[in-house]
Design a protein around this motif. Structure first.
Motif, PDB file in Angstrom:
ATOM      1  N   GLY A 104      16.141 -17.951  12.811  1.00 39.14           N
ATOM      2  CA  GLY A 104      15.818 -17.605  11.412  1.00 39.14           C
ATOM      3  C   GLY A 104      15.455 -16.218  11.372  1.00 39.14           C
ATOM      4  N   ARG A 105      15.806 -15.645   9.994  1.00 36.31           N
ATOM      5  CA  ARG A 105      15.462 -14.287   9.599  1.00 36.31           C
ATOM      6  C   ARG A 105      14.324 -14.036   8.742  1.00 36.31           C
ATOM      7  NH1 ARG A 105      19.297 -11.078  12.470  1.00 36.31           N
ATOM      8  NH2 ARG A 105      20.964 -12.403  13.058  1.00 36.31           N
ATOM      9  N   ILE A 106      13.863 -12.888   8.765  1.00 39.15           N
ATOM     10  CA  ILE A 106      12.660 -12.258   7.934  1.00 39.15           C
ATOM     11  C   ILE A 106      13.452 -11.667   6.790  1.00 39.15           C
ATOM     12  CG2 ILE A 106      10.738 -10.931   7.787  1.00 39.15           C
ATOM     13  CD1 ILE A 106      10.141 -12.990   9.574  1.00 39.15           C
ATOM     14  N   HIS A 107      13.112 -12.032   5.641  1.00 43.62           N
ATOM     15  CA  HIS A 107      13.538 -11.488   4.343  1.00 43.62           C
ATOM     16  C   HIS A 107      13.016 -10.049   4.392  1.00 43.62           C
ATOM     17  CE1 HIS A 107      14.572 -11.029   0.119  1.00 43.62           C
ATOM     18  NE2 HIS A 107      15.136 -12.034   0.102  1.00 43.62           N
ATOM     19  N   PRO A 108      13.999  -9.033   4.028  1.00 43.71           N
ATOM     20  CA  PRO A 108      14.065  -7.743   3.697  1.00 43.71           C
ATOM     21  C   PRO A 108      12.859  -7.451   2.992  1.00 43.71           C
ATOM     22  CG  PRO A 108      16.278  -8.203   3.328  1.00 43.71           C
ATOM     23  CD  PRO A 108      15.554  -9.563   3.529  1.00 43.71           C
ATOM     24  N   ILE A 109      12.308  -8.318   1.995  1.00 42.08           N
ATOM     25  CA  ILE A 109      11.204  -8.009   1.243  1.00 42.08           C
ATOM     26  C   ILE A 109       9.718  -8.172   1.997  1.00 42.08           C
ATOM     27  CG2 ILE A 109       9.584  -8.711  -0.641  1.00 42.08           C
ATOM     28  CD1 ILE A 109      11.950  -7.607  -2.037  1.00 42.08           C
ATOM     29  N   SER A 110       9.982  -9.407   2.933  1.00 42.56           N
ATOM     30  CA  SER A 110       8.837  -9.353   3.655  1.00 42.56           C
ATOM     31  C   SER A 110       8.657  -8.230   4.793  1.00 42.56           C
ATOM     32  CB  SER A 110       8.962 -10.659   4.420  1.00 42.56           C
ATOM     33  OG  SER A 110       8.783 -11.649   3.470  1.00 42.56           O
ATOM     34  N   GLN A 111       9.740  -7.875   5.268  1.00 37.29           N
ATOM     35  CA  GLN A 111       9.874  -6.974   6.541  1.00 37.29           C
ATOM     36  C   GLN A 111       9.379  -5.621   5.726  1.00 37.29           C
ATOM     37  OE1 GLN A 111      10.748  -7.221   9.497  1.00 37.29           O
ATOM     38  NE2 GLN A 111      10.994  -5.194  10.247  1.00 37.29           N
ATOM     39  N   THR A 112       9.800  -5.155   4.544  1.00 41.00           N
ATOM     40  CA  THR A 112       9.442  -3.923   4.179  1.00 41.00           C
ATOM     41  C   THR A 112       7.904  -3.915   3.719  1.00 41.00           C
ATOM     42  OG1 THR A 112      11.816  -3.762   3.050  1.00 41.00           O
ATOM     43  CG2 THR A 112       9.766  -2.488   2.051  1.00 41.00           C
ATOM     44  N   ILE A 113       7.502  -4.889   3.311  1.00 41.44           N
ATOM     45  CA  ILE A 113       5.834  -5.142   3.188  1.00 41.44           C
ATOM     46  C   ILE A 113       5.250  -4.947   4.383  1.00 41.44           C
ATOM     47  CG2 ILE A 113       3.969  -6.783   2.654  1.00 41.44           C
ATOM     48  CD1 ILE A 113       5.825  -7.955   0.457  1.00 41.44           C
ATOM     49  N   ASP A 114       5.640  -5.630   5.420  1.00 41.00           N
ATOM     50  CA  ASP A 114       5.096  -5.656   6.775  1.00 41.00           C
ATOM     51  C   ASP A 114       4.974  -4.062   7.281  1.00 41.00           C
ATOM     52  OD1 ASP A 114       4.633  -8.274   6.504  1.00 41.00           O
ATOM     53  OD2 ASP A 114       6.098  -8.727   7.845  1.00 41.00           O
ATOM     54  N   GLU A 115       6.311  -3.288   7.021  1.00 39.25           N
ATOM     55  CA  GLU A 115       6.285  -2.030   7.318  1.00 39.25           C
ATOM     56  C   GLU A 115       5.444  -1.012   6.575  1.00 39.25           C
ATOM     57  OE1 GLU A 115      10.297  -0.770   6.996  1.00 39.25           O
ATOM     58  OE2 GLU A 115      11.249  -2.301   8.283  1.00 39.25           O
ATOM     59  N   ILE A 116       5.287  -1.354   5.232  1.00 43.66           N
ATOM     60  CA  ILE A 116       4.354  -0.522   4.464  1.00 43.66           C
ATOM     61  C   ILE A 116       2.921  -0.558   4.964  1.00 43.66           C
ATOM     62  CG2 ILE A 116       3.568  -0.088   2.185  1.00 43.66           C
ATOM     63  CD1 ILE A 116       6.364  -0.945   1.085  1.00 43.66           C
ATOM     64  N   ILE A 117       2.445  -1.826   5.268  1.00 42.10           N
ATOM     65  CA  ILE A 117       1.272  -2.241   5.813  1.00 42.10           C
ATOM     66  C   ILE A 117       0.944  -1.629   6.958  1.00 42.10           C
ATOM     67  CG2 ILE A 117      -0.357  -4.039   6.436  1.00 42.10           C
ATOM     68  CD1 ILE A 117       0.925  -5.972   4.293  1.00 42.10           C
ATOM     69  N   ALA A 118       2.081  -1.731   7.851  1.00 42.54           N
ATOM     70  CA  ALA A 118       1.723  -0.963   9.299  1.00 42.54           C
ATOM     71  C   ALA A 118       1.344   0.469   9.059  1.00 42.54           C
ATOM     72  CB  ALA A 118       2.934  -1.218  10.312  1.00 42.54           C
ATOM     73  N   ILE A 119       2.140   1.107   8.340  1.00 39.71           N
ATOM     74  CA  ILE A 119       1.831   2.613   8.192  1.00 39.71           C
ATOM     75  C   ILE A 119       0.418   2.819   7.513  1.00 39.71           C
ATOM     76  CG2 ILE A 119       2.583   4.895   7.224  1.00 39.71           C
ATOM     77  CD1 ILE A 119       5.499   3.358   7.016  1.00 39.71           C
ATOM     78  N   PHE A 120       0.356   2.252   6.482  1.00 38.06           N
ATOM     79  CA  PHE A 120      -1.063   2.591   5.572  1.00 38.06           C
ATOM     80  C   PHE A 120      -2.504   1.820   6.599  1.00 38.06           C
ATOM     81  CE2 PHE A 120       1.493   3.288   1.997  1.00 38.06           C
ATOM     82  CZ  PHE A 120       1.205   4.439   1.764  1.00 38.06           C
ATOM     83  N   GLY A 121      -2.027   0.819   7.471  1.00 39.17           N
ATOM     84  CA  GLY A 121      -2.904   0.188   8.226  1.00 39.17           C
ATOM     85  C   GLY A 121      -3.374   1.415   9.269  1.00 39.17           C
ATOM     86  N   GLU A 122      -2.559   2.193   9.689  1.00 43.04           N
ATOM     87  CA  GLU A 122      -2.737   3.338  10.621  1.00 43.04           C
ATOM     88  C   GLU A 122      -3.586   4.287  10.115  1.00 43.04           C
ATOM     89  OE1 GLU A 122      -1.110   4.624  13.984  1.00 43.04           O
ATOM     90  OE2 GLU A 122      -1.632   2.408  14.370  1.00 43.04           O
ATOM     91  N   MET A 123      -3.534   4.272   8.807  1.00 41.29           N
ATOM     92  CA  MET A 123      -4.344   5.298   8.211  1.00 41.29           C
ATOM     93  C   MET A 123      -5.742   4.702   7.735  1.00 41.29           C
ATOM     94  SD  MET A 123      -1.841   7.470   5.819  1.00 41.29           S
ATOM     95  CE  MET A 123      -0.180   7.096   5.697  1.00 41.29           C
ATOM     96  N   GLY A 124      -6.006   3.689   8.091  1.00 40.03           N
ATOM     97  CA  GLY A 124      -7.462   2.828   7.780  1.00 40.03           C
ATOM     98  C   GLY A 124      -7.337   2.103   6.462  1.00 40.03           C
ATOM     99  N   PHE A 125      -6.385   1.892   5.883  1.00 40.07           N
ATOM    100  CA  PHE A 125      -6.220   0.895   4.682  1.00 40.07           C
ATOM    101  C   PHE A 125      -6.274  -0.340   4.987  1.00 40.07           C
ATOM    102  CE2 PHE A 125      -4.662   4.975   3.088  1.00 40.07           C
ATOM    103  CZ  PHE A 125      -4.514   4.798   1.686  1.00 40.07           C
ATOM    104  N   VAL A 126      -6.903  -1.409   4.280  1.00 38.38           N
ATOM    105  CA  VAL A 126      -6.957  -2.512   4.421  1.00 38.38           C
ATOM    106  C   VAL A 126      -6.340  -3.292   3.176  1.00 38.38           C
ATOM    107  CG1 VAL A 126      -9.020  -2.668   5.741  1.00 38.38           C
ATOM    108  CG2 VAL A 126      -9.243  -2.988   3.384  1.00 38.38           C
ATOM    109  N   VAL A 127      -5.851  -4.407   3.433  1.00 40.75           N
ATOM    110  CA  VAL A 127      -4.738  -5.269   2.483  1.00 40.75           C
ATOM    111  C   VAL A 127      -5.868  -6.084   1.688  1.00 40.75           C
ATOM    112  CG1 VAL A 127      -3.045  -7.190   2.131  1.00 40.75           C
ATOM    113  CG2 VAL A 127      -2.879  -5.493   3.945  1.00 40.75           C
ATOM    114  N   ALA A 128      -5.433  -5.894   0.154  1.00 41.35           N
ATOM    115  CA  ALA A 128      -6.193  -6.707  -0.789  1.00 41.35           C
ATOM    116  C   ALA A 128      -5.209  -7.569  -1.431  1.00 41.35           C
ATOM    117  CB  ALA A 128      -7.086  -5.632  -1.649  1.00 41.35           C
ATOM    118  N   GLU A 129      -5.393  -8.314  -2.227  1.00 44.67           N
ATOM    119  CA  GLU A 129      -4.588  -9.298  -3.097  1.00 44.67           C
ATOM    120  C   GLU A 129      -5.489  -9.654  -4.192  1.00 44.67           C
ATOM    121  OE1 GLU A 129      -1.424 -11.320  -0.408  1.00 44.67           O
ATOM    122  OE2 GLU A 129      -3.640 -12.137   0.006  1.00 44.67           O
ATOM    123  N   GLY A 130      -4.387 -10.123  -5.358  1.00 44.98           N
ATOM    124  CA  GLY A 130      -5.024 -10.667  -6.472  1.00 44.98           C
ATOM    125  C   GLY A 130      -4.206 -11.597  -7.220  1.00 44.98           C
ATOM    126  N   PRO A 131      -4.556 -12.246  -8.290  1.00 41.42           N
ATOM    127  CA  PRO A 131      -3.780 -13.316  -8.812  1.00 41.42           C
ATOM    128  C   PRO A 131      -2.638 -12.999  -9.629  1.00 41.42           C
ATOM    129  CG  PRO A 131      -5.626 -12.845 -10.236  1.00 41.42           C
ATOM    130  CD  PRO A 131      -5.800 -12.119  -8.871  1.00 41.42           C
TER     131      PRO A 131
END
Ligand code: DAH
Length: 380
Positions: A104-131
């Motif tokens: 199976g393949r990871i969709h580029p949108i999911s991959q890009t989100i994961d990459e962005i989270i990984a970079i900001f995660g290193e800077m101490g950001f945490v993920v938040a979500e809303g409706p």
């Protein structure tokens, strides 16, 4: 024993021994069908004397009832067994290893989100979500976009039908256009800023990936798309932090250490001052290339959180300051991975996914993995 009882016993035994619904049907035809044994006997009743006809008729009817009941019960039992056998045959063994050659393949949108989270995660950001379905208040009003604000027009908002219970409330208190509980499909991820600031005390450092919706559809716009939002609030936060953070992000995401990044004054109702962020690129020969080529490409909106927005969330702007940014995920994914048409993201075309998708175990990380030397999975 009369003929009817003998036939009844014979058919009941056959029914007990029947191994399939087909066998059962054959028995039904042999007993009760148009040429069935009991049917033939029924037909012969007319030739008997009245007394004998009554006795034989009663015995035949009783035999027929018993056989009919037995057929129905056996049918039920065999039907259940047949369904169970079919289900057992169709059961998928989810523990089987993935077929080699077709993972199976990871969709580029999911991959890009994961990459962005990984970079900001290193800077101490945490993920938040809303409706996705949001109240007007969080999507607009609390972000300093009041009902008559022109910015509302630019958002091409999908409004949900007014909720009857709230209409009278609105008419009583706010007038025709001011129902801040009116539901919308969120037009940006910025309402999660509001929800977070209302629910948590600073210091805050959140990154918010998610779906957003606008009534807009062409080669570069889809009615459903993705954004990622960032928010930092602390006592000493200033514009220098905004710039440092976003320069660092752009260079890490595009994996170009000396990528030129420019901050251009702009306007957003929820930030003051506001800046759009451009990255360096070259358009020589009609081909777009990210890097130092003398041209610029806008990829982000950002700014210092407007004091009114902090106040709307119960945060004292004399004590706290913040910066925020928002970015379209499809756009940066297209730029990074050379995907030419936005609409293909949502076609669910397996050939596209095999080409642009990512292998499941290529987990993005700023240290190792696709962030360094990334390429579309299928191109390898
Ligand atoms: N919400 C903006 C939009 O959808 C993007 C944005 C701009 C978000 C600036 C921000 C910001 O947080 O500071 O167009």
């Amino acid at each position: 024993m009369n003929e009817a009882d003998r036939l009844r016993d014979e058919f009941l035994r056959e029914i007990r021994e029947a191994a399939s619904l087909d066998a059962l049907e054959a028995i039904r035809i042999a007993a009760l069908g148009r040429r069935g044994r009991l049917t033939e006997l029924m037909r012969g009743l007319g030739a008997l004397a009245p007394e004998a006809r009554r006795n034989a008729g009663a015995a035949l009817n009783a035999a027929k009832d018993e056989i009919t009941t037995a057929l129905a019960e056996a049918g039920e039992r065999l039907g259940r067994a047949a369904r169970a056998a079919q289900l057992a045959g169709e059961r998928a063994d989810v523990t089987l290893p993935v077929q080699a050659g077709e993972p199976g393949r990871i969709h580029p949108i999911s991959q890009t989100i994961d990459e962005i989270i990984a970079i900001f995660g290193e800077m101490g950001f945490v993920v938040a979500e809303g409706p996705h379905i949001e109240e007007d208040f969080y999507n607009f009003t609390a972000l300093n976009i009041p009902p008559e604000h022109p910015a509302r027009q630019e958002h091409d908002t999908f409004y949900l039908p007014p909720r009857p219970a709230h209409r009278s409330n609105r008419e009583a208190t706010l007038g025709a256009t001011g129902d801040s509980s009116r539901l919308v499909l969120r037009t940006h991820t910025s309402p999660v800023q509001i929800r977070t600031m209302l629910a948590q005390k600073p210091p805050l450092r959140i990154i918010v990936p998610g779906r957003t919706f606008r009534a807009d559809h062409d080669a570069t716009h889809s009615p459903m798309f993705h954004q990622v939002e960032g928010l930092v609030v602390d006592r000493t936060t200033h514009m220098g932090h905004l710039k440092g953070c976003l320069i660092e992000f752009c260079r890490a995401f595009f994996d170009i250490d000396d990528l030129p990044v420019r901050f251009r004054p702009s306007y957003f109702p929820f930030t003051e001052p506001s800046a759009e962020v451009d990255i360096g690129c070259s358009r020589r020969g009609g081909e777009l290339q990210i890097g130092s080529g003398g041209d610029w490409l806008e990829i982000l909106g950002s700014g210092m959180v407007h004091p009114q927005v902090l106040k709307n969330c119960g945060i004292d702007p004399a004590e706290y300051q913040g910066f925020a940014f928002g970015m379209g995920i499809e756009r940066v994914a297209m730029l990074k991975y050379g995907i030419p048409d936005l609409r293909t993201f949502y076609d669910s075309d397996l050939r596209w996914l095999r080409y642009y998708g990512f292998l499941p175990l290529d987990i993005p990380s700023p240290v190792r993995g696709p962030l360094t030397g990334a390429s579309p999975g299928g191109a390898a």
